[in-house]
Structures are given as C-alpha cells and as structure tokens.
Design a protein around this motif. Structure first.
Motif, PDB file in Angstrom:
ATOM      1  N   TRP A 143     -48.519  25.823 -93.669  1.00 28.73           N
ATOM      2  CA  TRP A 143     -49.039  26.911 -94.506  1.00 28.73           C
ATOM      3  C   TRP A 143     -50.332  26.550 -95.219  1.00 28.73           C
ATOM      4  CZ3 TRP A 143     -49.086  31.841 -95.096  1.00 28.73           C
ATOM      5  CH2 TRP A 143     -49.498  32.408 -96.313  1.00 28.73           C
ATOM      6  N   GLU A 144     -50.349  25.376 -95.867  1.00 25.32           N
ATOM      7  CA  GLU A 144     -51.520  25.007 -96.660  1.00 25.32           C
ATOM      8  C   GLU A 144     -52.785  24.961 -95.806  1.00 25.32           C
ATOM      9  OE1 GLU A 144     -51.903  24.816 -99.883  1.00 25.32           O
ATOM     10  OE2 GLU A 144     -49.800  25.445-100.027  1.00 25.32           O
ATOM     11  N   GLU A 145     -52.617  24.541 -94.552  1.00 25.79           N
ATOM     12  CA  GLU A 145     -53.792  24.384 -93.701  1.00 25.79           C
ATOM     13  C   GLU A 145     -54.308  25.703 -93.142  1.00 25.79           C
ATOM     14  OE1 GLU A 145     -52.950  20.951 -90.864  1.00 25.79           O
ATOM     15  OE2 GLU A 145     -51.338  20.860 -92.346  1.00 25.79           O
ATOM     16  N   VAL A 146     -53.434  26.688 -93.016  1.00 28.35           N
ATOM     17  CA  VAL A 146     -53.865  27.900 -92.306  1.00 28.35           C
ATOM     18  C   VAL A 146     -53.821  29.172 -93.156  1.00 28.35           C
ATOM     19  CG1 VAL A 146     -53.154  26.984 -90.083  1.00 28.35           C
ATOM     20  CG2 VAL A 146     -51.562  28.410 -91.384  1.00 28.35           C
ATOM     21  N   LYS A 147     -53.394  29.051 -94.413  1.00 33.96           N
ATOM     22  CA  LYS A 147     -53.159  30.274 -95.171  1.00 33.96           C
ATOM     23  C   LYS A 147     -54.405  31.142 -95.323  1.00 33.96           C
ATOM     24  CE  LYS A 147     -53.739  28.030 -99.618  1.00 33.96           C
ATOM     25  NZ  LYS A 147     -53.021  27.464-100.760  1.00 33.96           N
ATOM     26  N   ARG A 149     -56.707  31.448 -92.982  1.00 32.57           N
ATOM     27  CA  ARG A 149     -57.227  31.912 -91.684  1.00 32.57           C
ATOM     28  C   ARG A 149     -56.103  32.344 -90.750  1.00 32.57           C
ATOM     29  NH1 ARG A 149     -58.263  26.913 -88.140  1.00 32.57           N
ATOM     30  NH2 ARG A 149     -57.300  25.225 -89.276  1.00 32.57           N
ATOM     31  N   LEU A 150     -55.240  33.161 -91.280  1.00 36.53           N
ATOM     32  CA  LEU A 150     -54.108  33.639 -90.479  1.00 36.53           C
ATOM     33  C   LEU A 150     -54.556  34.516 -89.320  1.00 36.53           C
ATOM     34  CD1 LEU A 150     -51.541  34.465 -93.294  1.00 36.53           C
ATOM     35  CD2 LEU A 150     -51.529  32.544 -91.718  1.00 36.53           C
ATOM     36  N   LYS A 151     -55.751  35.069 -89.471  1.00 42.40           N
ATOM     37  CA  LYS A 151     -56.254  35.964 -88.406  1.00 42.40           C
ATOM     38  C   LYS A 151     -56.916  35.179 -87.277  1.00 42.40           C
ATOM     39  CE  LYS A 151     -55.225  40.103 -89.893  1.00 42.40           C
ATOM     40  NZ  LYS A 151     -53.887  39.504 -90.110  1.00 42.40           N
ATOM     41  N   ASP A 152     -57.109  33.871 -87.507  1.00 39.10           N
ATOM     42  CA  ASP A 152     -57.753  33.060 -86.468  1.00 39.10           C
ATOM     43  C   ASP A 152     -56.800  32.799 -85.307  1.00 39.10           C
ATOM     44  OD1 ASP A 152     -59.798  33.060 -88.167  1.00 39.10           O
ATOM     45  OD2 ASP A 152     -59.994  30.882 -88.376  1.00 39.10           O
ATOM     46  N   SER A 153     -57.401  32.344 -84.220  1.00 40.82           N
ATOM     47  CA  SER A 153     -56.612  32.119 -83.015  1.00 40.82           C
ATOM     48  C   SER A 153     -55.638  30.958 -83.179  1.00 40.82           C
ATOM     49  CB  SER A 153     -57.556  31.822 -81.864  1.00 40.82           C
ATOM     50  OG  SER A 153     -56.849  31.208 -80.827  1.00 40.82           O
ATOM     51  N   GLY A 154     -54.431  31.146 -82.647  1.00 45.46           N
ATOM     52  CA  GLY A 154     -53.438  30.081 -82.678  1.00 45.46           C
ATOM     53  C   GLY A 154     -53.818  28.940 -81.760  1.00 45.46           C
ATOM     54  N   THR A 155     -54.532  29.257 -80.690  1.00 46.10           N
ATOM     55  CA  THR A 155     -54.903  28.214 -79.737  1.00 46.10           C
ATOM     56  C   THR A 155     -56.125  27.430 -80.201  1.00 46.10           C
ATOM     57  OG1 THR A 155     -56.074  29.925 -78.514  1.00 46.10           O
ATOM     58  CG2 THR A 155     -53.925  29.288 -77.678  1.00 46.10           C
ATOM     59  N   LEU A 157     -56.196  25.872 -83.013  1.00 48.44           N
ATOM     60  CA  LEU A 157     -55.747  24.794 -83.897  1.00 48.44           C
ATOM     61  C   LEU A 157     -55.715  23.471 -83.148  1.00 48.44           C
ATOM     62  CD1 LEU A 157     -52.763  26.675 -85.573  1.00 48.44           C
ATOM     63  CD2 LEU A 157     -54.966  26.147 -86.612  1.00 48.44           C
ATOM     64  N   SER A 158     -55.611  22.369 -83.905  1.00 47.57           N
ATOM     65  CA  SER A 158     -55.487  21.061 -83.264  1.00 47.57           C
ATOM     66  C   SER A 158     -54.105  20.945 -82.622  1.00 47.57           C
ATOM     67  CB  SER A 158     -55.671  19.958 -84.292  1.00 47.57           C
ATOM     68  OG  SER A 158     -54.474  19.817 -85.042  1.00 47.57           O
ATOM     69  N   GLY A 159     -53.944  19.952 -81.753  1.00 42.73           N
ATOM     70  CA  GLY A 159     -52.672  19.791 -81.041  1.00 42.73           C
ATOM     71  C   GLY A 159     -51.483  19.701 -81.987  1.00 42.73           C
ATOM     72  N   GLY A 160     -51.644  18.878 -83.051  1.00 43.28           N
ATOM     73  CA  GLY A 160     -50.544  18.712 -84.003  1.00 43.28           C
ATOM     74  C   GLY A 160     -50.258  19.995 -84.761  1.00 43.28           C
ATOM     75  N   GLN A 161     -51.337  20.701 -85.120  1.00 48.24           N
ATOM     76  CA  GLN A 161     -51.155  21.979 -85.826  1.00 48.24           C
ATOM     77  C   GLN A 161     -50.485  23.005 -84.916  1.00 48.24           C
ATOM     78  OE1 GLN A 161     -55.284  22.517 -86.863  1.00 48.24           O
ATOM     79  NE2 GLN A 161     -54.876  22.100 -89.036  1.00 48.24           N
ATOM     80  N   GLN A 162     -50.893  22.978 -83.633  1.00 46.72           N
ATOM     81  CA  GLN A 162     -50.270  23.901 -82.686  1.00 46.72           C
ATOM     82  C   GLN A 162     -48.778  23.628 -82.575  1.00 46.72           C
ATOM     83  OE1 GLN A 162     -52.081  24.244 -78.829  1.00 46.72           O
ATOM     84  NE2 GLN A 162     -54.132  24.486 -79.657  1.00 46.72           N
ATOM     85  N   GLN A 163     -48.415  22.346 -82.539  1.00 45.70           N
ATOM     86  CA  GLN A 163     -47.001  22.014 -82.407  1.00 45.70           C
ATOM     87  C   GLN A 163     -46.229  22.529 -83.621  1.00 45.70           C
ATOM     88  OE1 GLN A 163     -44.967  21.762 -80.104  1.00 45.70           O
ATOM     89  NE2 GLN A 163     -45.381  19.751 -79.259  1.00 45.70           N
ATOM     90  N   ARG A 164     -46.832  22.411 -84.810  1.00 43.84           N
ATOM     91  CA  ARG A 164     -46.162  22.930 -86.002  1.00 43.84           C
ATOM     92  C   ARG A 164     -46.146  24.455 -85.979  1.00 43.84           C
ATOM     93  NH1 ARG A 164     -49.244  20.234 -90.532  1.00 43.84           N
ATOM     94  NH2 ARG A 164     -50.539  19.362 -88.871  1.00 43.84           N
ATOM     95  N   LEU A 165     -47.181  25.041 -85.390  1.00 40.53           N
ATOM     96  CA  LEU A 165     -47.208  26.503 -85.293  1.00 40.53           C
ATOM     97  C   LEU A 165     -46.060  27.001 -84.414  1.00 40.53           C
ATOM     98  CD1 LEU A 165     -48.552  29.236 -85.824  1.00 40.53           C
ATOM     99  CD2 LEU A 165     -50.003  28.831 -83.833  1.00 40.53           C
ATOM    100  N   VAL A 166     -45.820  26.337 -83.296  1.00 39.47           N
ATOM    101  CA  VAL A 166     -44.735  26.820 -82.439  1.00 39.47           C
ATOM    102  C   VAL A 166     -43.370  26.531 -83.074  1.00 39.47           C
ATOM    103  CG1 VAL A 166     -46.059  26.769 -80.302  1.00 39.47           C
ATOM    104  CG2 VAL A 166     -44.736  24.775 -80.932  1.00 39.47           C
TER     105      VAL A 166
END
Ligand code: ATP
Ligand code: MG
Lengths: 260, 431
Positions: A143-147, A149-155, A157-166
């Motif tokens: 949350w802290e990293e993306v709050k 830019r929620l409208k930005d693309s999920g893809t 993000l960095s690999g680690g952020q993507q893993q937390r996103l999924v």
C-alpha cells in the motif's frame, strides 16, 4: 513468532491416492496427505518431481491444462472438491493462488486487486471496493508504495512489487487458502525477506501451502514440510523434524545438497 | 597490433573474419537491391496510373444559350411534366448549335457540329430541368452542357491533330469549331463532378464511379456482418473452448486450407448455393457480400487466433485463480489484450474483400448498370469490377477513367489500412 501447534490444529485438506497425469503419463503416483488449516506447509523436492502439479490439485487449476487428468480424492473441510456438484469457479474463490512468475493483469494496480471482488460481488459500492483494495494492498505490504499511483499499470511495477500485487489480488477475494508456487524465485534477498514476513503474517489467518526450492526458506517459514521425489511423497512431517532428522535417505541427500 | 597469441588472432582466423564480413556486406547489398527494385516498380506503377488517371478528374463543358421553344416542346401549352419529358430535346440542342454557327448548313456538317456536345448527356440535362420545372418552357437558358468525349480527349491532348483526318475521331471542321469555342471561352475545363457522383454510362463523358462505390459499400457491409462476428467467435471457440480431438484438428487444418483456396472457387460456390439453390437475386450486393464474407472468414479466424495465442496464458491463469469463470477470463482479460490485433486483422480482411473481383464476376456483379443501387438486393457492381468493365472498353476516353478508378480504389485501400494502423496504435495501451 507465533507458531501454531500443529498437533491441535484443524485439518484443511485430506488427499487420498491422488494421481496426476499429463496425456496419460503419470506425474504423481498416488499421494496421501493431510494439510493443516492455518500455518504454512512447504513442498520441497527436486525439479520436475511434481510439486507444482500437486499444488494445482487444490484449486483444480489442473483442469484448465489440456490433457491433464487428476484421479483420487481430495477433501476440503470434509467436502470432496472433485465431486461433480462442486463448481471449480467457487472453489478457486476459496483457494487463492500465487504463481511462480508474477502475472498481474495488464490493467491498473487498482483494477488488478478489484477484479476478484468485482466478479464475486463482494462490494456493493465504490467506497466498499476502495476499502477492500486498500486493505488487501496493506496486508500484502504494498500500500505505502502504490497508494499514490493506483491508476498506474500493474505490469509497470518491479518484480517484487508485482509479486506482492498478485498476493493482494489473491487475498482481496477473502480466500481460506493461499497456494504459492515458488513466490520468491524472482526476488532479491530483501524482497524475499519482506515476502516471508508477509507469509508469516498471513499464516495467522490463512492456510498457506508454498512450493519452494530454498531449504532455508522452508525451514524459516513453514511448520510442516513435504518432500517429493519423482512423483512420490517421500516424507512429510514437522519442518523441524524433517530438517534435523530426516527418516528417508533421499530426503537426507536432498536437504544436504547431494541431489536436486 | 600488440603481440597476441589467442587463436582468434591468428592469420587464419583473421582471414575467416574478413570473409564473414564480406558475406555480411554482400547480403546487405542484395537486400538493398531488392528494396530498390520494389520501390522502383511501385513508383513506376503509381506514376503511370497517376499520369493517365488525373485527366479524368477534370472535363470540358460548353456554355450554350438554349431556347426552349414552346412550339417544339409543348404545342398544346399543357405544361405537363410527363408529356414534356418525351419532348425532342435533341432538336433543341441542335437548334441552339445551328444558331451559334449559322454558316453551317450542310447535313453532314451539322451532324458533326452536334457531335461536339455529349449527344445523350446534353439533351438529358435539359430534359431533367424541364421535367422538374415546366415553367422554363418558352424561356432561353444559358447552361453548361458536357462536351462529347472526343472533344474532351482532343482538348486533353490525347487525340493527335497531326494525324490524317480519316484516321482520327474528330474532323478538321470540328477542330476548327472547338478552337473557336475555346478562344471565345464558351468551352471551358472544369472539375469532373460527374465522375464522382454519376453511375456508369455507355458514354464515357457521363460515366461515374458512384454506383460502383455504393455497391462496394453495401457488399462490404454484408461481408463485415458475416465474416467479423462469426470469424472472431469461431477463433475464440477454437482457441479456448474446443475439445482437443481429431475432428477439431481436422477443422483447424481446413480453415487454413480454405484461406488458400482461389477466390473464384468461392464465386462458383456462391452461384451454386445462394443463387441457384436459395434463389437469391443475381448481381446483388447481398450475394456478393455473402460470398466475400465466406472468403474473408478464414482470414479473420486466422488473424484472430494468432493474436489470441499471443496473449500470455499466465493472464488467463491469473483470472481463473481468483475465481473467474472461463468465459470471464476470456472476455475480461484475453479479448481486451487481443482486441487491437483482432481489429487490425478484421480491417485488413475487409480491405482484401474490397479489392476482390473474380468471385463477384461469378455471381453476376459484372452487369452494366446505369443506376445507383438503393438496397442490398438491387443489382450493383463494385469498384474493382467497374475497373474491369471500363478496362475492357476500347475507346481512348475509358483509359483515363480506368486509371482514375484505380486511383480511387487504391486511395480507399490506403485509407482503410491507415485507419487500421492508427486504430491499433491508439488502442494498444502499453501496460
Ligand atoms: N503442462 C504439462 N504438460 C505435460 N507435462 C507436464 C506439464 N506440467 C508438468 N508436467 C510434467 O509433470 C512432471 C511434474 O512437473 P511439475 O511442474 O509439477 O514439477 P515441479 O516439481 O513443480 O518442478 P519445478 O520445481 O521445476 O517447478 C514433470 O515431469 C513435467 O514434465
Ligand atoms: Mg513447479
């Protein structure tokens, strides 16, 4: 560290003689196993031994692979999940999955997390949906990293952020179980550490089954460990026992690095 | 060069390296040569078409004072449009011309004089005016009438004045009159609106592209209606929902084969099924559209499948893993990803259908038609067939018409392809 005493913990899954075959070629040869509710169960074993195949048994993702057949019985809370009356779509809402390679949807961060709640009608209005998205991202530690830019693309993000996103995407539908297939394989040590913290935290509320190639990781985060070898479940028990006192020579060889 | 004992620095190795670089240079040269030949051929084609085609975009017309003599057109003074329409407007034009050149009295000379203007175009123009407004009878109008195609060709420099008289289409006398009319400003060049807005005609000076253009639009509409939804649907089914068995494999192989079947075969099929069996009208856009729809179907299916298969499986798996149904995974995630590609594929298939000629000849869309079609069951023709028809006419005036029609067809195709590219770039959000 709040280890749940597995002796008194409830059983989530019971497998009886589970066999998985691809185009008739058997990859798993009759697995019998019970998986605890709450806490972390780790699957380890050499590459190609059938860990991923077995993991996909629990949310019936094997059904979506052409030519893959699953036989045997699998019970979740005493209910046969391969019964004809059971809808795999509903099962997958209860059993979430995080794949080896992060696979966010090519949509915004918000939509990635909101997708599950939307299709299951978990929110009745925008505010509720916003709340679910925020909560899920918070629990996934993103949350802290993306709050902002929620409208930005999920893809994007960095690999680690993507893993937390999924992971956030998976927990947004309030599953009972989370299956993770080598979730840290693409992460650096710092991101891995954060992910492990997250798994630790999630294991208070969820039944987590994780496939990992890292012995150390299995030892750190899991309460129980299952060792697979060439389609067989060789050894299964408390993680502390498996790593300190393996019963089978194949397990011994594997965890000491002589095979695998 | 510093002392180097590596085997990659030996004389032999260096020689080999040199050879490899030579080969690369030769390959580059060959590639450049191929591009050069292709570009040269394209420029040649375009310049030859443009060079002869641009002349069809302007035409010559003659300003005349025309007396709508009451005694000739409406002796009973009834002013009834339907009776007036049958009047001898040819004579009216002739009289006006004779009045302009009072010295011309000889019968043959007078016939030649009348041949300066479009022999059916000029009378019909006035006929239409009088029919719509009967009160014009008795008045003298100053109007512009089209010249005959021979005069037009003469003025465009396509008829050589130095050729012997009996071997050219215009006589010495006619040349003299035309020169006089040009000098006086009575004959003038102007934009050829008729070429864009008229249907086909027997007379080159009156023939236009509109009928074929509308026919093409109608045909393409039917084609799109058939090929795009069915093609996309079939591709989705094959990609996601088809069981893996011999029958489906067989179907898939045959879809690929179908794309390679010569298009005339589809015409034969259309003739046998739609016209002979179902009794649909000949020459109609509905039949042409159905035939082209079948023709475009495999193309749309193949293009759609290719884009669907390019969408990573992991996206679908992600959707399924949060409990999306199969249909939801496909429609929420796979299709939006494949959308731009599917759209481009469909548009390209439509562009191909627009240029298709042979199968339409089979279903009778080659008929000579002087009316713009009103509906998909009216007889019609399409742009490429119109080109085919015009190219078969021997007279000089048709050559520029043919080239101009080709220019228009190419322009439409460029526009369609450009639109497809623009759409793809616009829709292809890079997430
Ligand atoms: N989609 C598939 N089609 C055919 N065979 C498959 C498929 N997936 C897995 N297999 C086979 O099943 C066996 C077990 O594969 P699985 O992916 O479960 O191994 P794994 O333990 O997860 O290996 P890794 O640690 O490398 O991920 C392998 O022999 C593999 O070749
Ligand atoms: Mg695996």
């Amino acid at each position: 560290m709040s280890k749940i005493d597995s002796e008194i913990s409830k059983i989530k899954f019971t497998c009886k003689d589970v066999r998985v075959a691809y185009s008739g070629k058997e990859a798993l040869h009759g697995i019998n196993m019970a998986i605890d509710d709450r806490g972390v169960t780790a699957f380890i074993g050499p590459s190609g031994c059938g860990k991923s195949s077995f993991l996909r048994v629990f949310n019936r993702m094997n059904d979506t692979i052409a030519g893959c057949t699953v036989t045997g019985e699998v019970y979740m809370d005493g209910q046969d999940i391969y019964a004809p009356s059971l809808d795999p779509v509903l099962l997958r809402a209860r059993v979430g999955m995080v794949f080896q390679k992060p696979n966010p949807f090519p949509k915004s961060i918000y939509d990635n997390v909101a997708y599950g709640p939307r299709i299951h009608g978990l929110a009745s209005n925008k505010a509720e949906l916003d709340h679910i998205v925020e909560k899920s991202l918070q629990r996934a530690g993103l949350w802290e990293e993306v709050k902002d830019r929620l409208k930005d693309s999920g893809t994007g993000l960095s690999g680690g952020q993507q893993q937390r996103l999924v992971i956030a995407r998976a927990i947004a539908v309030s599953p009972e179980v989370i299956l993770m297939d080598e979730p840290a394989s693409a992460l650096d040590p710092i991101a891995t550490a954060r992910l492990e913290e997250l798994i630790e935290e999630l294991s208070q509320k969820y039944c987590i089954v994780i496939v990992t190639h890292s012995m150390a990781q299995a030892a750190r985060i899991s309460q129980r460990t299952a060792f697979f070898h060439m389609g067989d479940l060789v050894e299964y028990g408390l993680t502390t026992n498996i790593f300190t006192n393996p019963a089978d020579p194949r397990t011994q060889d594997y965890i000491t690095g002589r095979t695998g | 060069m510093p002392e180097n004992n590596s085997i990659h620095a030996s004389e032999y190795a260096l020689k080999r390296l040199n050879k490899r670089h030579m080969r690369e240079r030769r390959f580059k040269m060959a590639g450049l040569g191929a591009i050069f030949v292709a570009v040269f051929a394209l420029i040649w084609l375009m310049s030859s078409i443009l060079g002869s085609g641009y002349k069809a975009f302007y035409t010559h017309s003659m300003t005349m004072d025309i007396e709508l003599t009451e005694s000739l057109l409406d002796p009973q003074k009834l002013r009834e449009p339907d009776k007036l329409r049958k009047g001898n407007f040819r004579l009216i034009i002739q009289n006006s011309l004779y009045a302009r050149f009072p010295d011309v009295t000889d019968r043959k000379a007078r016939r030649e004089l009348f041949d300066i203007v479009s022999s059916s175009g000029a009378p019909n123009l006035i006929r239409q005016m009088v029919y719509q407004n009967p009160d014009l009878v008795g008045q003298t109008l100053t109007i512009k009438v089209p010249t005959s195609d021979h005069v037009d060709q003469l003025l465009k420099g396509n008829i050589d004045r130095n050729v012997k008289e009996e071997r050219r289409k215009v006589s010495d006398r006619q040349i003299a009159w035309v020169d006089e009319l040009i000098a006086s400003g009575e004959i003038k060049a102007g934009f050829n609106t008729c070429f864009f807005f008229c249907a086909d005609s027997q007379d080159a000076e009156l023939a236009g592209i509109m009928g074929a253009f509308i026919g093409s639009l109608m045909t393409l509409f039917i084609t799109a209606l058939i090929a795009i939804p069915i093609g996309i649907g079939a591709a989705i089914w094959l990609d996601e929902f088809a069981p893996r068995n011999k029958l489906v494999d067989f179907i898939e192989i045959n879809i690929n084969n179908l794309a390679a079947v010569p298009s005339i075969i589809f015409g034969v099929l259309g003739l046998a099924i739609f016209i002979n069996f179902f009794g649909m009208p000949r020459s109609a856009p509905i039949v042409g559209g159905l035939v082209l729809g079948l023709r475009a179907l495999p193309t749309v299916i193949i293009a759609t499948r290719a884009t669907l298969m390019a969408v990573p499986q992991s996206i679908r798996d992600g959707a399924l893993s949060v409990g999306a149904s199969h249909i939801q995974a496909v429609f929420h995630h796979k299709l939006p990803q494949a959308g731009p590609g599917i759209l481009t594929g469909s548009i390209i298939a439509m562009a191909q259908a627009l240029g298709e000629t042979a199968p339409l000849l089979m279903v009778g869309m080659v008929a000579y038609l002087t009316e713009i079609p009103d509906g998909v069951t009216d007889p019609a023709t399409v742009l490429p067939v119109q080109i085919f028809i015009w190219a078969g006419n021997a007279e000089r005036a048709w050559i520029e018409k043919t080239s101009a029609a080709i220019i228009l067809l190419l322009l439409v195709l460029f526009l369609i392809n450009g639109f497809a590219i623009w759409l793809r770039n616009k829709l292809e959000k890079r997430w």
